[in-house]
Every structure is written in C-alpha cells, then in structure tokens.
Scaffold this motif. Structure first.
Motif, mmCIF file in Angstrom:
data_model
loop_
_atom_site.group_PDB
_atom_site.id
_atom_site.type_symbol
_atom_site.label_atom_id
_atom_site.label_comp_id
_atom_site.label_asym_id
_atom_site.label_seq_id
_atom_site.Cartn_x
_atom_site.Cartn_y
_atom_site.Cartn_z
ATOM 1 N N THR A 183 53.730 39.955 -41.183
ATOM 2 C CA THR A 183 52.773 39.756 -40.880
ATOM 3 C C THR A 183 52.752 38.448 -40.301
ATOM 4 N N ASP A 184 51.794 36.856 -39.747
ATOM 5 C CA ASP A 184 51.503 36.234 -38.882
ATOM 6 C C ASP A 184 53.080 35.791 -38.299
ATOM 7 N N ARG A 186 53.471 33.439 -37.140
ATOM 8 C CA ARG A 186 53.541 31.549 -36.982
ATOM 9 C C ARG A 186 53.638 31.013 -38.659
ATOM 10 N N ALA A 210 44.827 40.074 -39.745
ATOM 11 C CA ALA A 210 45.244 39.855 -38.963
ATOM 12 C C ALA A 210 45.062 39.849 -37.085
ATOM 13 N N VAL A 212 45.829 39.850 -34.170
ATOM 14 C CA VAL A 212 45.810 40.008 -33.102
ATOM 15 C C VAL A 212 45.762 41.702 -32.507
ATOM 16 N N ALA A 267 48.433 40.453 -44.929
ATOM 17 C CA ALA A 267 46.920 39.669 -43.890
ATOM 18 C C ALA A 267 46.182 38.595 -44.836
#
Ligand code: ADP
Ligand code: ASP
Ligand code: MG
Length: 417
Positions: A183-184, A186, A210, A212, A267
């Motif tokens: 998952t992210d 951050r 997501a 990315v 996500a």
C-alpha cells in the motif's frame, strides 16, 4: 545491446541538481551499451501550478488552451535534460509530442494515445547513438494539429507507449519510491515492497487510487506484454551494479509470478463523493433516468448501491463520483428531478474508498467478510460496498481512511516483519 525506456517523474527532475542526477542514470545505461529513450515529467509541483493558472485565468476555460498551458512543464524538463546530457558528452536530442509524433484522440486533458511513429528515434539510435529525451504527458491530435495531454500522471503512459513503439526490452519507471508496495508506504510505514506484481493486480491498484502508475500505462503494458520496472531515482547511479538486480518491482504477466498471496495490496482514494437519491419509485426506467444524464455529462459513476424496496413502491439509490465531478453530478440530478421523481438528495464529500486487491481472491471465499469484522472492531462504519472478481471496495468516512488501510494491511498479513 538492449533498448531501454527510462521515465523520470516530477520529484526526480525537481531542479537542476536532480536533472544532473537523472543524466548520470542515463549515462550509466548508455555506458552499459544500451540505446536509451528517456521520458520526463514536469518539475515537481509545476503541473499543479499551471493547472491553477488556467483556473485563475477563467474557471470555465477552453480545454484546448488548458493543454497548451499544462504541456509546457514537460517541454522545459526535456530541453534541460538534453542540455545536461550534451554537457556530459552524450549525444542527446529533446522531442515534444508533436515532433515524434505521438498521435492522440482529441479528448483534451485526458487524451488517449492512438499511434506513435518510433522510426526516427530508432534511426537515430542506429546512426548516431543518440539519446532521445521525450516530453511525457503530451501528444498531438492529427485532425486538429493541436497539443493534447494524457490526464494527470500521464507521463507513465507516454513511457510505456514509447517502449512499445520502439520495441524496447523494458520500460523503467524511476520515481521517489523504490518500487510498488503493498500500500502507499507514505501512509503505512509497514508496507512491504513487492518484487513482482501481475499486470491485473497492478491495474486494480492503480484504478483504485495507488498513484504510483497511471492506469492507462498498466493497460498498455499488459496489451503489449512490456515488462515495466518501478525503481527509485534516488539510488546513486554510481552505486548501481550494471549486472546486478536493483531494488524495484517488476510488473509482469501472472505466469511469471511464483509466490501468490490471496491479497496483493490495498489502495485508497479520498477523491470521492457520495450522492443518495431518496425515495425513488421502484419501477423499470428509474435507474436509466438517473444514469443516462450523468453519462451524457461525461461523469464517471463508480459505486452503485440500490436497496430492494420493502413495500414495492419506493427505494433509495446511492452512487459515487469523483470529487471533482461532484457539483456537476448533483446539478445534473437536480435538473432531471421531474423525470426521475425523488423526494430528496443526501450527499457527502468527506468520504473515501478503500479497496483490497488480489487475484488470489478468485479462488478464496470469505476474504471480504474478514474485513467487515475487522473494520467493525475499529468502529468504522461502511457506507457502501462493491465487489468484483479480484477486489472489493468499501466507502467510509474520510477521517478513518488511514486507520482502515492500516487495519486491513495487518489483517491480511501484509505488514513488513
Ligand atoms: P512521479 O512524480 O515519479 O510520477 P508519483 O507521485 O506520481 O511519482 O507516484 C509515486 C507516489 O505514489 C509515491 O511517492 C507514493 O506515495 C505513491 N503510492 C501510492 N500507492 C503506492 C504503492 N502501492 N506503492 C508505491 N507508491 C505508492
Ligand atoms: N506532469 C504531469 C502531472 O503532474 C504528468 C506526470 O507527471 O506524469 O500530472
Ligand atoms: Mg506519477
């Protein structure tokens, strides 16, 4: 000798120092004997600034002029990188979308690539070992000859499409994280980097928020079976072993993945708005009266939930749209009130969608049920649910997004140990 596309995102080209760093990455591949096409984004924050300027100039601006403005960010970075490469003694030339040309549809601000002529780039590889530095995100519509852009995050799509057009061996996406995570990273520090992920799973992760990779880039990778490798531009070029395997994530076909988990990743998207149409008649044609005008207004509806009416007379229907389309969607439904026939609208913009993705769900029952129990344990109320073969999504209050993502990440054993 191989052929490579190297794409660098906004943070990787945020200033001249970072552009020099990018140039050293390019030099590393050139020195290893590869032909290289580089795709660059605008400097970090630039596109947002340009978009903001268009809004300030006029809230209801012409999409063709929006594209003329926002495409300029990539023009700057492509020229700058070519200058730095030339300064390092590497043959390099910048290319705007129209110069290649990258032909697209005329859907300004969200154009689709139709065709790319890779012949000139390939010829220059052969004749002069010249690096092509291509402005991402932009193309040209062949009928109108006007500049188009591919939607936010579109440089990823430029890169994969160019890789397919020049028959590259691989498309490397250099970004500010060293791969695709469960998952992210951050939001969830315990997120784990995936060595490999199947196109199907990546497609769902990207479509569910997501960021990315742009969704369309994954679709193109899948269609052309182009291996896409997500890696960090912050790794020092000098430290990378040209014959080793750098840290990163390979997006590839499902058959190449040995290890398979039921859940691949999670996500989330806060870019959601919910509209509930109360007390509509429970009869044929009402859903069409609601969604027809929304489709005509080009509004993408995502989740749809309708209750089975208790008395056979009236029921409620709830759906979600992107937050940026919320006002238009609400106004569209209000204008069609007489035709739809409803008592009132209830709306919410502080909502988020959390999605659990995994192709392993095809053969496992009860995956979603576990999530409902875990979210209830955290007192998180679910407003709506949708499921598909390899994912399910829940709509919740936005304030609980991070808690929900972390809870589900732990539940499905995705935490780094
Ligand atoms: P670029 O400017 O290089 O295109 P983006 O900001 O578009 O970079 O995409 C990279 C960002 O995507 C990361 O900084 C990260 O916060 C975010 N992201 C969201 N989900 C994921 C994920 N599952 N794995 C890796 N990064 C993710
Ligand atoms: N610069 C564009 C954006 O910020 C395209 C990209 O970075 O991929 O959306
Ligand atoms: Mg991006």
């Amino acid at each position: 000798m191989g052929r490579l596309v190297m794409k660098f995102g906004g943070t990787s080209v945020a200033n001249i120092d970072r552009i020099r760093n990018v140039a050293r990455h390019v030099k590393r591949e050139v020195d290893a004997g590869h032909n290289v096409a580089v795709v660059v984004s605008a400097m970090a924050g630039k596109t947002n600034e340009l978009v903001g300027w268009c809004g300030d100039a006029s809230p209801l601006h012409d999409a063709r002029e929006y594209d003329a403005v926002v495409a300029s960010g990539e023009q700057v970075t492509s020229g700058l990188l070519a200058i730095v490469l030339q300064g390092m003694g590497i043959q390099a030339r910048s290319w705007q979308g129209w110069q290649i040309p990258i032909k697209t549809s005329d859907a300004h601000a969200s154009a689709r690539i139709l065709e790319i002529d890779g012949s000139e780039i390939s010829a220059r590889f052969k004749d002069r070992q010249e690096v092509a530095v291509i402005a991402g995100f932009q193309g040209i519509n062949p009928q109108t000859n006007r500049i188009t852009t591919l939607g936010r995050g579109g440089s990823d799509t430029s890169a994969v499409a160019i890789a397919a057009a020049i028959r590259a061996d691989r498309c490397d996406i250099y970004t500010d994280v060293d791969g695709v995570y469960t998952t992210d990273p951050r939001v969830v520090p315990k997120a784990r980097r995936l060595d490999k992920i199947a196109f199907e799973d990546m497609l769902e992760l990207a479509s569910q928020g997501a960021k990315v990779l742009q969704v369309r880039s994954v679709e193109l990778g899948m269609v052309h079976n182009m291996p896409v490798f997500v890696r960090s531009s912050f790794d020092k070029p000098e430290d990378i072993d040209p014959h080793g395997t750098p840290p990163g994530t390979l997006i590839c076909s499902e058959e190449e993945i040995m290890e398979s988990h039921v859940v691949t990743g999670i996500a989330f998207s806060k870019d959601e708005a919910q509209i509930s149409v109360r007390q509509i008649e429970d009869k044929p044609g009402v859903a069409a009266a609601i969604f027809g005008p929304l489709a005509e207004a080009n509004i993408n509806v995502d989740m749809i939930v309708q209750n089975v009416s208790e008395d056979g007379k009236t029921t409620d229907l709830t759906f979600t749209v992107p937050a940026s389309d919320y006002t238009r969607a609400r106004d569209t439904i209000t204008s069609a009130k007489a035709k739809i026939g409803y008592a009132r609208l209830d709306t919410a913009t502080d909502v988020a969608k959390v999605s659990v993705i995994g192709s392993g769900m095809r053969s496992h029952a009860g995956v979603a049920a576990q999530a409902f129990t875990a979210l209830a344990g955290r007192n998180i109320n679910i407003r709506a649910i949708t499921t598909s073969e390899i994912k399910f999504s829940v709509l919740i209050d936005a304030a609980y997004t991070e808690l929900a993502v972390r809870t589900l990440h732990t539940l499905y054993g995705l935490d780094q140990t």
